[in-house]
Design an enzyme around this catalytic site. Structure first.
Site, PDB file in Angstrom:
ATOM      1  N   CYS A  66       0.833  -1.210   0.000  1.00 54.16           N
ATOM      2  CA  CYS A  66       0.000   0.000   0.000  1.00 54.16           C
ATOM      3  C   CYS A  66       0.875   1.271   0.000  1.00 54.16           C
ATOM      4  O   CYS A  66       1.504   1.553  -1.010  1.00 54.16           O
ATOM      5  CB  CYS A  66      -1.001  -0.060   1.137  1.00 54.16           C
ATOM      6  SG  CYS A  66      -2.451   0.918   0.764  1.00 54.16           S
ATOM      7  N   HIS A  93      -3.282  -5.058   1.941  1.00 53.62           N
ATOM      8  CA  HIS A  93      -2.558  -5.282   3.204  1.00 53.62           C
ATOM      9  C   HIS A  93      -2.530  -6.755   3.587  1.00 53.62           C
ATOM     10  O   HIS A  93      -3.353  -7.187   4.412  1.00 53.62           O
ATOM     11  CB  HIS A  93      -3.251  -4.514   4.331  1.00 53.62           C
ATOM     12  CG  HIS A  93      -3.074  -3.043   4.273  1.00 53.62           C
ATOM     13  ND1 HIS A  93      -2.141  -2.376   5.024  1.00 53.62           N
ATOM     14  CD2 HIS A  93      -3.707  -2.105   3.532  1.00 53.62           C
ATOM     15  CE1 HIS A  93      -2.208  -1.079   4.763  1.00 53.62           C
ATOM     16  NE2 HIS A  93      -3.149  -0.886   3.862  1.00 53.62           N
ATOM     17  N   GLU A 103      -0.693  -8.294   5.554  1.00 53.40           N
ATOM     18  CA  GLU A 103      -0.393  -8.459   6.982  1.00 53.40           C
ATOM     19  C   GLU A 103      -1.654  -8.427   7.830  1.00 53.40           C
ATOM     20  O   GLU A 103      -1.632  -8.838   8.986  1.00 53.40           O
ATOM     21  CB  GLU A 103       0.624  -7.389   7.436  1.00 53.40           C
ATOM     22  CG  GLU A 103       0.106  -5.968   7.554  1.00 53.40           C
ATOM     23  CD  GLU A 103      -0.113  -5.260   6.217  1.00 53.40           C
ATOM     24  OE1 GLU A 103       0.059  -5.899   5.156  1.00 53.40           O
ATOM     25  OE2 GLU A 103      -0.475  -4.074   6.244  1.00 53.40           O
TER      26      GLU A 103
HETATM   27  N1  GLN Z   1      -3.630   6.371   1.070  1.00 56.92           N
HETATM   28  C1  GLN Z   1      -2.315   6.060   1.553  1.00 56.92           C
HETATM   29  C2  GLN Z   1      -1.258   6.857   0.789  1.00 56.92           C
HETATM   30  O1  GLN Z   1      -1.560   7.472  -0.169  1.00 56.92           O
HETATM   31  C3  GLN Z   1      -2.027   4.579   1.446  1.00 56.92           C
HETATM   32  C4  GLN Z   1      -3.030   3.819   2.279  1.00 56.92           C
HETATM   33  C5  GLN Z   1      -2.474   2.609   2.964  1.00 56.92           C
HETATM   34  O2  GLN Z   1      -1.282   2.375   3.064  1.00 56.92           O
HETATM   35  N2  GLN Z   1      -3.399   1.855   3.488  1.00 56.92           N
HETATM   36  O3  GLN Z   1      -0.124   6.860   1.143  1.00 56.92           O
END
Ligand code: GLN
Length: 198
Positions: free
Chosen positions: A84, A175, A177
């Site tokens: 992410c 995610h 994890e």
């Molecule tokens: N929206 C976050 C970003 O732009 C990422 C979201 C996340 O890691 N769950 O960095």
């Protein structure tokens, strides 16, 4: 008698975000997780995870602590897995808005790409990992808009790549994890193990 092997030492960037869940997942698949908060702590690691969280916050921290270049150097020579926000940090180009990134993963990503309604969701989808459909937890996820020719797509969500591999670099827009299934961490640890054996 087979030698008792020492566990692989895998760092988790522990600046912000859900690094503790990654550390737990790594321990469950037999690796030794190490929290990384400064450049010196990268020394001697077999691989590194950049967790989810807020990429802008992580980036600010890295720049303020003169950690950006050391991290980039580490990531260009070692196995690394970004989830992410971590995937956003690894990308070649970031949009919505544009921000600096490490340029390790040959991909263009758009932040917060799934709009308000499906901003966070859990989906089951097929992947290249053996063992059937994979649970994927998306939280304000980025979208991978483009991937370079050497990037292998391991899973998609409605056509968009969500789990990719580029040599010993892995990235997920979800995610892993946060799910009980440890197949994704296992796949990364296998990459780390293969590189460590070389
Ligand atoms: N929206 C976050 C970003 O732009 C990422 C979201 C996340 O890691 N769950 O960095």
């Amino acid at each position: 008698m087979p030698e008792k092997s020492t566990p692989l030492r895998i760092g988790v960037l522990a600046v912000q975000g859900d690094y503790a869940a990654h550390a737990e997942a790594l321990a469950e698949v037999g690796a030794l997780p190490i929290a990384v908060r400064k450049p010196e702590e990268l020394q001697g690691l077999d691989g590194l995870i950049l967790p989810g969280g807020e990429s802008t916050t992580m980036l600010k921290f890295l720049e303020k602590r003169h950690f950006f270049t050391a991290l980039k150097d580490y990531c260009s020579g070692h196995p690394v897995f970004g989830t992410c926000a971590g995937a956003i940090l690894l990308a070649r180009e970031v949009r919505n808005p544009a921000q600096r990134s490490l340029g390790i993963l040959d991909a263009v990503v758009e932040r917060n790409a799934y709009g308000r309604q499906i901003d966070s969701s859990i989906v089951m989808a097929d992947s290249a990992l053996p063992g059937g459909p994979l649970e994927m937890v998306f939280i304000r996820a980025p979208r991978i808009l483009e991937t370079g020719p050497e990037v292998e797509v391991l899973a998609r969500r409605e056509g968009d790549p969500v789990l990719v591999r580029h040599g010993s670099t892995m990235a997920a827009t979800f995610h892993p994890e946060l799910s009980h299934d440890r197949r994704v961490h296992k796949a990364f640890v296998e990459i780390v193990a293969a590189v460590a054996r070389r």
